[in-house]
Enzyme design. Structure first.
Site, mmCIF file in Angstrom:
data_model
loop_
_atom_site.group_PDB
_atom_site.id
_atom_site.type_symbol
_atom_site.label_atom_id
_atom_site.label_comp_id
_atom_site.label_asym_id
_atom_site.label_seq_id
_atom_site.Cartn_x
_atom_site.Cartn_y
_atom_site.Cartn_z
ATOM 1 N N CYS A 10 21.429 3.666 -45.290
ATOM 2 C CA CYS A 10 21.066 4.985 -44.761
ATOM 3 C C CYS A 10 22.278 5.919 -44.797
ATOM 4 O O CYS A 10 23.397 5.490 -45.042
ATOM 5 C CB CYS A 10 20.534 4.855 -43.333
ATOM 6 S SG CYS A 10 21.773 4.346 -42.132
ATOM 7 N N CYS A 13 25.103 4.915 -42.472
ATOM 8 C CA CYS A 13 25.854 3.766 -42.975
ATOM 9 C C CYS A 13 26.865 4.201 -44.036
ATOM 10 O O CYS A 13 28.008 3.746 -44.049
ATOM 11 C CB CYS A 13 24.900 2.723 -43.564
ATOM 12 S SG CYS A 13 23.721 2.066 -42.374
#
Length: 76
Positions: A10, A13
């Site tokens: 994501c 991240c």
């Protein structure tokens, strides 16, 4: 020092991974950065919320995106 970024890919991240690389560039030295996206491997750390930062096998943060300065403080 081995630094692992746990997350499925994501945007948070990816931001944590970038901030970790910036932190390492600022402190210098040899440090390995590894991105871990495998759910089973992430769960083996007991992490239920990503992104997470693992330093030398110990979870230092999970569920939030740390700034590079926050990461530097954790690495000291």
């Amino acid at each position: 020092m081995k630094i692992e970024i746990l997350g499925t890919g994501c945007s948070k991240c990816k931001t944590l991974e970038e901030n970790a690389k910036k932190a390492i560039a600022q402190i210098g030295g040899f440090h390995e950065v590894k991105k871990v996206e495998d759910i089973v491997e992430i769960m083996n750390y007991g992490v239920m919320s990503t992104p997470a930062l693992v330093v030398d096998g110990k979870v230092k943060s999970s569920g939030k995106t740390l700034t590079s300065n926050e990461i530097i403080e954790l690495l000291k």
